[in-house]
Structures are given as structure tokens and as C-alpha cells.
Design a protein around this motif. Structure first.
Motif, PDB file in Angstrom:
ATOM      1  N   GLY A  35       0.804  -1.217   0.000  1.00 42.02           N
ATOM      2  CA  GLY A  35       0.000   0.000   0.000  1.00 42.02           C
ATOM      3  C   GLY A  35       0.838   1.269   0.000  1.00 42.02           C
ATOM      4  O   GLY A  35       1.885   1.329   0.647  1.00 42.02           O
ATOM      5  N   LEU A  36       0.355   2.259  -0.718  1.00 37.73           N
ATOM      6  CA  LEU A  36       0.966   3.588  -0.728  1.00 37.73           C
ATOM      7  C   LEU A  36      -0.126   4.584  -0.368  1.00 37.73           C
ATOM      8  O   LEU A  36      -1.082   4.764  -1.128  1.00 37.73           O
ATOM      9  N   ILE A  37      -0.008   5.185   0.815  1.00 38.17           N
ATOM     10  CA  ILE A  37      -1.061   6.070   1.300  1.00 38.17           C
ATOM     11  C   ILE A  37      -0.472   7.410   1.730  1.00 38.17           C
ATOM     12  O   ILE A  37       0.744   7.586   1.818  1.00 38.17           O
ATOM     13  N   GLY A  38      -1.360   8.336   2.027  1.00 38.58           N
ATOM     14  CA  GLY A  38      -0.965   9.657   2.487  1.00 38.58           C
ATOM     15  C   GLY A  38      -2.085  10.645   2.236  1.00 38.58           C
ATOM     16  O   GLY A  38      -2.991  10.386   1.432  1.00 38.58           O
ATOM     17  N   PRO A  39      -2.060  11.791   2.913  1.00 41.90           N
ATOM     18  CA  PRO A  39      -3.094  12.810   2.714  1.00 41.90           C
ATOM     19  C   PRO A  39      -3.085  13.336   1.284  1.00 41.90           C
ATOM     20  O   PRO A  39      -2.145  13.076   0.519  1.00 41.90           O
ATOM     21  N   ASN A  40      -4.100  14.081   0.904  1.00 45.52           N
ATOM     22  CA  ASN A  40      -4.136  14.717  -0.413  1.00 45.52           C
ATOM     23  C   ASN A  40      -2.885  15.562  -0.611  1.00 45.52           C
ATOM     24  O   ASN A  40      -2.467  16.301   0.282  1.00 45.52           O
ATOM     25  N   GLY A  41      -2.285  15.456  -1.800  1.00 46.15           N
ATOM     26  CA  GLY A  41      -1.095  16.236  -2.099  1.00 46.15           C
ATOM     27  C   GLY A  41       0.188  15.654  -1.555  1.00 46.15           C
ATOM     28  O   GLY A  41       1.243  16.294  -1.592  1.00 46.15           O
ATOM     29  N   ALA A  42       0.123  14.398  -1.063  1.00 46.61           N
ATOM     30  CA  ALA A  42       1.301  13.784  -0.442  1.00 46.61           C
ATOM     31  C   ALA A  42       2.339  13.329  -1.462  1.00 46.61           C
ATOM     32  O   ALA A  42       3.497  13.113  -1.110  1.00 46.61           O
ATOM     33  N   GLY A  43       1.930  13.157  -2.718  1.00 47.41           N
ATOM     34  CA  GLY A  43       2.855  12.715  -3.753  1.00 47.41           C
ATOM     35  C   GLY A  43       2.612  11.300  -4.247  1.00 47.41           C
ATOM     36  O   GLY A  43       3.398  10.766  -5.031  1.00 47.41           O
ATOM     37  N   LYS A  44       1.498  10.684  -3.841  1.00 53.94           N
ATOM     38  CA  LYS A  44       1.218   9.295  -4.203  1.00 53.94           C
ATOM     39  C   LYS A  44       1.087   9.108  -5.718  1.00 53.94           C
ATOM     40  O   LYS A  44       1.735   8.252  -6.305  1.00 53.94           O
ATOM     41  N   THR A  45       0.233   9.925  -6.324  1.00 47.27           N
ATOM     42  CA  THR A  45       0.010   9.775  -7.759  1.00 47.27           C
ATOM     43  C   THR A  45       1.250  10.186  -8.546  1.00 47.27           C
ATOM     44  O   THR A  45       1.551   9.589  -9.583  1.00 47.27           O
ATOM     45  N   THR A  46       1.984  11.168  -8.059  1.00 44.99           N
ATOM     46  CA  THR A  46       3.240  11.549  -8.719  1.00 44.99           C
ATOM     47  C   THR A  46       4.196  10.367  -8.733  1.00 44.99           C
ATOM     48  O   THR A  46       4.834  10.071  -9.748  1.00 44.99           O
ATOM     49  N   PHE A  47       4.291   9.660  -7.612  1.00 45.10           N
ATOM     50  CA  PHE A  47       5.155   8.482  -7.552  1.00 45.10           C
ATOM     51  C   PHE A  47       4.686   7.429  -8.550  1.00 45.10           C
ATOM     52  O   PHE A  47       5.488   6.830  -9.269  1.00 45.10           O
ATOM     53  N   PHE A  48       3.385   7.184  -8.594  1.00 46.61           N
ATOM     54  CA  PHE A  48       2.825   6.230  -9.561  1.00 46.61           C
ATOM     55  C   PHE A  48       3.181   6.631 -10.983  1.00 46.61           C
ATOM     56  O   PHE A  48       3.553   5.809 -11.810  1.00 46.61           O
ATOM     57  N   ASN A  49       3.038   7.925 -11.274  1.00 48.26           N
ATOM     58  CA  ASN A  49       3.283   8.404 -12.627  1.00 48.26           C
ATOM     59  C   ASN A  49       4.758   8.327 -13.003  1.00 48.26           C
ATOM     60  O   ASN A  49       5.097   8.111 -14.172  1.00 48.26           O
ATOM     61  N   VAL A  50       5.642   8.508 -12.027  1.00 48.21           N
ATOM     62  CA  VAL A  50       7.071   8.308 -12.274  1.00 48.21           C
ATOM     63  C   VAL A  50       7.336   6.833 -12.545  1.00 48.21           C
ATOM     64  O   VAL A  50       8.025   6.471 -13.507  1.00 48.21           O
ATOM     65  N   LEU A  51       6.789   5.980 -11.707  1.00 46.02           N
ATOM     66  CA  LEU A  51       7.021   4.540 -11.812  1.00 46.02           C
ATOM     67  C   LEU A  51       6.538   3.982 -13.145  1.00 46.02           C
ATOM     68  O   LEU A  51       7.146   3.064 -13.704  1.00 46.02           O
TER      69      LEU A  51
END
Length: 255
Positions: A35-51
Motif C-alpha cells: 500500500g501507498l497512502i498519504g493525505p491529499n497532495g502527499a505525492g502518491k500519484t506523482t510516484f505512480f506516474n514516475v514509476l
């Protein structure tokens, strides 16, 4: 002995004056739901998009199934063995459910352009095999009865299942699910959890971004928590839930 499927270290990404990710790393073993979690704006989707090759990282190293991996383009990522779904459903609405899964399966075909143009025996045989496997995957995710329905006519939950079937069609080393429970009702979430659990039991590996913390903590083997682009916790769900930094990030210092 466990097998490492994904090893990422030192990933950073800046957008102008915003440091979206700072030295983020994860380690996922075969058969895990991570799991990759965190509040809004934490960088989760950015990490996904990099990956997954949508964004180019400023720094970082990547290994997939023990081999160096450079996420430079989406099609190269799929070829390497990572399939993903999106927060906003991205199906071909006018295609049938079966055709949507077949599109995913075509990334593993061997027949070239000439085979498709001239409809060679080899091409026809491969197309039949693709259709057969695609029907099996629709059965696997529980929507085989909608094989010939246009994707846009399916319920929201079934469209999510269809996306997962299409991702599975690529025979990925890693399936990256971007908020698959978003917009689902309670019953749909139960069915989603059962499906993800089944995928894990079949020794497949999942990286899961999800806002539903209860779902993540009940499903995942390990969890990383991001806050303002930084990794503030990593470990088993029970450990992460007790972490003071995580509590503060979600609830604020006043709670």
C-alpha cells in the motif's frame, strides 16, 4: 526464499518550485499487496506516474524482477512488466468488455503488421487465443456475463473490474492500482477486496494507492506513507497505524 519484484530507491521529482517527491523508495516482494497512502497532495500519484513512465524522475534507481528498469515511456513500462489502472477510469467506452481486455492482451502478441493485414493463419490462431484468454479473465474478475456489452453500459464497479482484467491481460510482474475503490459503494468495496485478495493468492504482486485507509490496512502486507513528498513511515499496517508522524499527518497536531 522471497523474490523481490520491485525495488525503487532515491526517487525525487520537482515541478518548478514544488518538490513533489524527495528521496522515496519502496521494496515489494512477489505475492505482496503493498500500500501507498498519504493525505491529499502527499505525492502518491506523482510516484505512480514516475514509476509508470508518465513523468521523468529527477533522480532514482529502479529494478523490476532483479533487472535494472528505466520508466521512460508508458509502452516501455508495459513491455517491462508493469500494468496500471487509473484514478479516473480509462476504458474504450464504445468497445465491448471483451474487446477492452483483448486490447490489453495484444501487448503480448507476436504477429506483426503483415499478419494482421493479410489475416494469416498464424494471426487468426493468435487472435482466437487472445479472445479465449480475455474471456477467462472476465470470468476471473466476475463479469463474464457482460463480455459483449459496451464498456460504457457497465456499472461503475464493473468498469473498475474490467480495468483490472485488462491490466491482468498483459501478464504483468506488477499491477499498480490507482485508487480502485474511489467512488464505490460499500458492497462494491467488499467485492473489490475479495478480488484483490484472490489476485494475491494467485501469487501476483500489487502496488495499491488508496484513500480508504481501512481497506488498505485490512488488505496490505506492507505500507508506505507519504506526506508532502517525503516518506514518513514504512512497515506492516499495525506498525504504521501507531506511528506518531502518520497520526499527525492524517489528523493534525491538534488531535
Amino acid at each position: 526464499m522471497s523474490e523481490t519484484i520491485l525495488k525503487v530507491a532515491g526517487v525525487s521529482k520537482r515541478f518548478g518550485g514544488l518538490q513533489a517527491l524527495s528521496d522515496v523508495g519502496i521494496h515489494i516482494e512477489r505475492g505482496q499487496v503493498y500500500g501507498l497512502i498519504g493525505p491529499n497532495g502527499a505525492g502518491k500519484t506523482t510516484f505512480f506516474n514516475v514509476l509508470t513512465g508518465l513523468y521523468k524522475p529527477d533522480s532514482g534507481t529502479f529494478e523490476l524482477a532483479g533487472k535494472p528498469y528505466t520508466p521512460t515511456a508508458v509502452h516501455e513500462v508495459a513491455k517491462a512488466g508493469i500494468a496500471r489502472t487509473f484514478q479516473n477510469i480509462r476504458l474504450f467506452p464504445e468497445m465491448t468488455a471483451l474487446e477492452n481486455v483483448m486490447v490489453g492482451r495484444h501487448s503480448r502478441t507476436k504477429s506483426g503488421l503483415l499478419g494482421a493485414v493479410f489475416r494469416t493463419p498464424g494471426f487468426k490462431q493468435e487472435e482466437a487465443a487472445i479472445a479465449k484468454r480475455s474471456r477467462e479473465l472476465l470470468e476471473y474478475v466476475g463479469i463474464s456475463k457482460y463480455a459483449d456489452f459496451k464498456a460504457r453500459t457497465l456499472s461503475y464497479g464493473d468498469q473498475r473490474r474490467l480495468e483490472i482484467a485488462r491490466a491482468l491481460a498483459t501478464d504483468p510482474q506488477l499491477i499498480a492500482l490507482d485508487e480502485p475503490a474511489a467512488g464505490m459503494n460499500a458492497t462494491e468495496k467488499v467485492h473489490l477486496r475479495e478480488l484483490i485478495d484472490q489476485i494475491r493468492k494467485d501469487n501476483r504482486t500489487i502496488l495499491l494507492i488508496e484513500h480508504d485507509v481501512k481497506l488498505v490496512m485490512g488488505l496490505c502486507d506492507r505500507v508506505t506513507v507519504l506526506d508532502y513528498g517525503k516518506q514518513i513511515a514504512e512497515g506492516a499496517p499495525a506498525e504504521v497505524q501507531k506511528n506518531e508522524k502518520v497520526i499527525t499527518a492524517y489528523l493534525g497536531t491538534g488531535h
